[in-house]
Design a protein around this motif. Sequence first.
Motif, mmCIF file in Angstrom:
data_model
loop_
_atom_site.group_PDB
_atom_site.id
_atom_site.type_symbol
_atom_site.label_atom_id
_atom_site.label_comp_id
_atom_site.label_asym_id
_atom_site.label_seq_id
_atom_site.Cartn_x
_atom_site.Cartn_y
_atom_site.Cartn_z
ATOM 1 N N ALA A 236 0.779 -1.303 0.070
ATOM 2 C CA ALA A 236 0.129 0.039 -0.022
ATOM 3 C C ALA A 236 0.863 1.175 -0.114
ATOM 4 N N ARG A 237 0.379 2.198 -0.571
ATOM 5 C CA ARG A 237 1.120 3.489 -0.840
ATOM 6 C C ARG A 237 0.083 4.716 -0.954
ATOM 7 N N ASP A 238 0.375 5.691 -0.086
ATOM 8 C CA ASP A 238 -0.572 6.782 -0.075
ATOM 9 C C ASP A 238 -0.209 7.919 -1.198
ATOM 10 N N GLY A 239 -0.867 8.908 -1.471
ATOM 11 C CA GLY A 239 -0.553 9.888 -2.305
ATOM 12 C C GLY A 239 0.449 11.152 -2.065
ATOM 13 N N LEU A 240 1.199 10.778 -0.852
ATOM 14 C CA LEU A 240 2.080 12.001 -0.812
ATOM 15 C C LEU A 240 3.237 12.086 -1.845
ATOM 16 N N GLY A 241 3.808 10.903 -2.262
ATOM 17 C CA GLY A 241 4.533 10.986 -3.449
ATOM 18 C C GLY A 241 4.112 11.822 -4.618
ATOM 19 N N MET A 242 2.811 11.195 -5.201
ATOM 20 C CA MET A 242 2.317 11.948 -6.039
ATOM 21 C C MET A 242 2.253 13.390 -5.814
ATOM 22 N N LEU A 243 1.474 14.060 -4.584
ATOM 23 C CA LEU A 243 1.868 15.424 -4.596
ATOM 24 C C LEU A 243 3.225 15.936 -4.739
#
Length: 272
Positions: A236-243
């Motif tokens: 699982a990975r959250d959207g902080l990297g995308m941000l």
Amino acid sequence: MDRYCVFGNPIGHSKSPAIHAAFAAQTGQQLTYEARLAPLDGFAAAVQAFIAEGGKGANVTVPFKLEAHKLAQALTVRAQAAGAVNTLHFTEQGIIGDNTDGAGLVADIVNNAGVAITGKRVLLLGAGGAARGVVLPLLEHRPAQLVIANRTVATAEELARQFAALGGAGVVSGCGFGQVEGPFDIVINATSASLQGDLPPLPDGVFAPGTLALDMMYGAQPTVFMQYASGHGALARDGLGMLVEQAAEAFAVWRGVHPATGEVLHRLRAAL
Ligand code: ATR
């Protein structure tokens, strides 16, 4: 000093000023970047005021991405495909509208998570603005399959239909959550369900051990989607990297230099 900002409403908690300040320091670029609250009925006026003050560019966040798309005098191909604009560039040719969200997502998946998209089975959950913004950049990496699943099935089918020609024969399809047939290599949650603590009702078998499950949302705690995916063997990975990656891409649009993102992401993560 060249001036940039992010427009949103609300905007108080935006991480963009800190991210761009870090990028400027790292690359030795002389610029300022501030958060600006635009009135809900006054986005265009706020942009024009910033241009009059000498602003060179701006990011645009909730709820103004569609208005920014309308305001732009020219659109990049990816902004046209997204139907929304998150990056404005004020040039002598006028206001250019771009969208770096999809490029940010793809960079996070490929470079930060180290997962290739090419040849993979990809499931995109949701068919609203956030989902639409990432379809073209995903297809550019030539997945074997891109399934768009949504609560409102017709919206997923329509989105798939619009991008069908770009993906190659039979690559893009749309359906409801119940019709999804796993397993997938990459699952991206672009619904806003996590905001309400909800989980898209996925059938069994969507995740396999090693599936990358990315939620565009982020917070101090894993989202319900991330918890569910982890419980089914996914990474699982959250959207902080995308941000951070969409910000780096916007910085490159404005300044012609692409900042490194690793340390900025690390610092943001530690401060969550
Ligand atoms: P955004 O810009 O964040 O994408 P949006 O355009 O309003 O916002 O789209 C929200 C998306 O999340 C839609 O795909 C929506 O599904 P519907 O098209 O059926 O409305 C999805 N969504 C919102 N809440 C949800 C929930 N509780 N469960 C599943 N999907 C949800």
